[in-house]
Design an enzyme around this catalytic site. Structure first.
Site, PDB file in Angstrom:
ATOM      1  N   TYR A   1       0.798  -1.238   0.132  1.00  0.00           N
ATOM      2  CA  TYR A   1       0.116   0.117   0.159  1.00  0.00           C
ATOM      3  C   TYR A   1       0.849   1.200   0.004  1.00  0.00           C
ATOM      4  CZ  TYR A   1       0.798   0.636   5.043  1.00  0.00           C
ATOM      5  OH  TYR A   1       1.609   0.810   6.054  1.00  0.00           O
ATOM      6  N   CYS A   2       0.227   2.164  -0.493  1.00  0.00           N
ATOM      7  CA  CYS A   2       1.222   3.522  -0.476  1.00  0.00           C
ATOM      8  C   CYS A   2       0.018   4.599  -0.304  1.00  0.00           C
ATOM      9  CB  CYS A   2       1.869   3.752  -1.711  1.00  0.00           C
ATOM     10  SG  CYS A   2       0.941   3.252  -3.295  1.00  0.00           S
ATOM     11  N   THR A   3       0.408   5.825  -0.924  1.00  0.00           N
ATOM     12  CA  THR A   3      -0.664   7.059  -0.445  1.00  0.00           C
ATOM     13  C   THR A   3      -1.824   6.912  -1.567  1.00  0.00           C
ATOM     14  OG1 THR A   3       1.220   8.566   0.028  1.00  0.00           O
ATOM     15  CG2 THR A   3      -0.633   9.701  -0.498  1.00  0.00           C
TER      16      THR A   3
ATOM     17  N   CYS B   1       2.710   1.355  -4.857  1.00  0.00           N
ATOM     18  CA  CYS B   1       2.366   0.186  -4.816  1.00  0.00           C
ATOM     19  C   CYS B   1       2.168  -0.686  -6.038  1.00  0.00           C
ATOM     20  CB  CYS B   1       1.352  -0.209  -3.854  1.00  0.00           C
ATOM     21  SG  CYS B   1       0.051   0.805  -3.866  1.00  0.00           S
TER      22      CYS B   1
ATOM     23  N   ILE C   1      -4.202   4.633   0.062  1.00  0.00           N
ATOM     24  CA  ILE C   1      -4.581   4.759   1.482  1.00  0.00           C
ATOM     25  C   ILE C   1      -5.929   5.945   1.412  1.00  0.00           C
ATOM     26  CG2 ILE C   1      -4.162   5.886   3.678  1.00  0.00           C
ATOM     27  CD1 ILE C   1      -1.046   5.033   3.100  1.00  0.00           C
TER      28      ILE C   1
END
Length: 301
Positions: A191-193, A198, A220
Site C-alpha cells: 500500500y502507498c498514498t 505500490c 490509502i
C-alpha cells in the site's frame, strides 16, 4: 467564494512523446493558474495540482481528452486556501518535468507497461476486497508499506511492515538483499498514498519470487474515503504539500512521536538548519529544533 482543491493522479501507459505532453500540461496549468508537480515519462504520468475548483475541473476535462488518461483515477481533497491571485497556497510553484520514471525506484528497465497499466503487478484489492481478504486469511496477511519510513511514523496500517527506507530508491536494494524473503509464502498487501508506488513495488516483488502479492487499489486515500478511521488504518496520512498531513475523520489516532520531546504528534518538519536535509516528526513546540543527528554533529565540531 473561491474553493481551493487539490487533485492527486497518475496513469501508467506507453507515451510516445513525453516532451509534447510536458509542454501541453505546462501550458494548460499555467493558463488555469494551477500549481503543483507533474512528472512524465515514456511509461506514464504522475502528479498533484492545486487551485480554484472551477479551474481544476477545466484542467480535468482537458486531461481526459488524452486517450491514455481517459480513465485515470483522480483523487480530490480540500486545499488550505488561495492567495490574492487565486493561486494555491499548498504549492510554491508549478513544476512539470520529464523523467526516466514517474516514481523513482531507480529501476526503469524493470517496469513494463501497456495500455492497461503495469504488467505483472500485484492483484488489485478495493478497500472492501481487502476486508474480505482479512476476514478469510486473518493473521496470515502481511501489510507492506510502500512509502518512505518517515511517512509511516505518523500513519500506517495496523501491524504493517515498514521497511527502513529514506527514499523510494531504497526498496530495490532491500528486496534484493533477501531481508523480506521470509514473506514469499504469505499473502502480502502493498500500500502507498494514492496507489502509484505500490503498483511498481508489487511488480518488483512479483518478479523476485513473492508468490501472492496484492496492491491496495487507490491507495490509502481511497481506503480512508471508504472506512475513515473505523477500519484497519491508524493515524494521519502524510502528503507532499504544505498541508503536511490529512486526517480521515475527527477521531484520527495520533501515533507519531516527537523526535524532540517524545510527545504525541502528527506533524512532520524539515530540519531548520539549512545544511541539514533531514525531515523528522516534531510537535509544534519542537519544530524549530534541529533533528537529533544534526544537533549531535554541531555539538561535536
Amino acid at each position: 467564494m473561491p474553493t481551493p482543491k487539490i487533485v492527486l493522479f497518475y496513469a501508467f501507459a506507453p507515451l510516445a512523446d513525453p516532451e509534447a505532453i510536458r509542454l501541453w500540461q505546462r501550458d494548460v496549468c499555467e493558463l488555469l493558474g494551477l500549481r503543483g508537480r507533474i512528472l512524465i515519462s515514456a511509461q506514464g504520468i504522475n502528479g498533484t495540482l492545486g487551485g480554484d475548483l472551477p479551474n481544476v475541473k477545466k484542467w480535468l476535462r482537458r486531461f481526459r481528452e488524452h486517450p491514455a488518461f481517459k480513465t485515470a483515477d483522480i483523487k480530490w481533497s480540500e486545499g488550505t486556501g488561495l492567495d490574492a491571485d487565486g493561486l494555491s497556497l499548498d504549492f510554491p510553484k508549478l513544476s512539470v518535468k520529464v523523467r526516466d520514471e514517474i516514481v523513482s525506484f531507480g529501476a526503469p528497465d524493470e517496469l513494463a507497461v501497456d495500455d492497461h497499466g503495469v504488467i505483472g503487478g500485484g492483484a488489485r484489492l478495493t478497500p472492501d476486497a481487502l476486508h474480505e481478504l482479512m476476514s478469510e486469511r486473518g493473521d496470515e496477511v502481511v501489510f507492506f508499506d510502500g512509502r518512505n519510513a518517515l511517512e509511516a511514523e505518523i500513519g500506517r496500517f495496523r501491524n504493517a511492515i515498514v521497511p527502513a527506507t529514506s527514499t523510494t530508491r531504497d526498496f530495490v536494494g532491500l528486496l534484493d538483499s533477501g531481508a523480506y524473503d521470509h514473506l514469499k509464502g504469505k499473502p502480502v498487501v502493498t500500500y502507498c498514498t494514492g496507489g502509484i508506488r505500490c503498483e511498481v513495488l508489487s511488480s518488483l516483488m512479483t518478479a523476485r519470487g513473492f508468490g501472492e502479492v496484492y496492491q491496495l487499489e487507490g491507495g490509502i486515500v481511497r481506503y480512508g474515503e471508504r472506512f475513515g478511521d473505523d477500519g484497519l488504518w491508524e493515524g494521519s496520512l502524510y502528503v507532499f504539500d504544505k498541508r503536511g498531513s490529512i486526517d480521515f475523520s475527527d477521531h484520527a489516532a495520533v501515533i507519531g512521536t516527537c523526535a524532540g520531546c517524545g510527545s504525541p504528534t502528527n506533524r512532520t518538519a524539515n530540519c531548520p538548519d539549512a545544511s541539514c536535509r533531514r525531515q523528522f516528526v516534531a510537535c509544534e513546540t519542537c519544530v524549530a529544533v534541529p533533528c537529533e543527528e544534526h544537533a549531535a554533529q554541531v555539538t561535536s565540531r
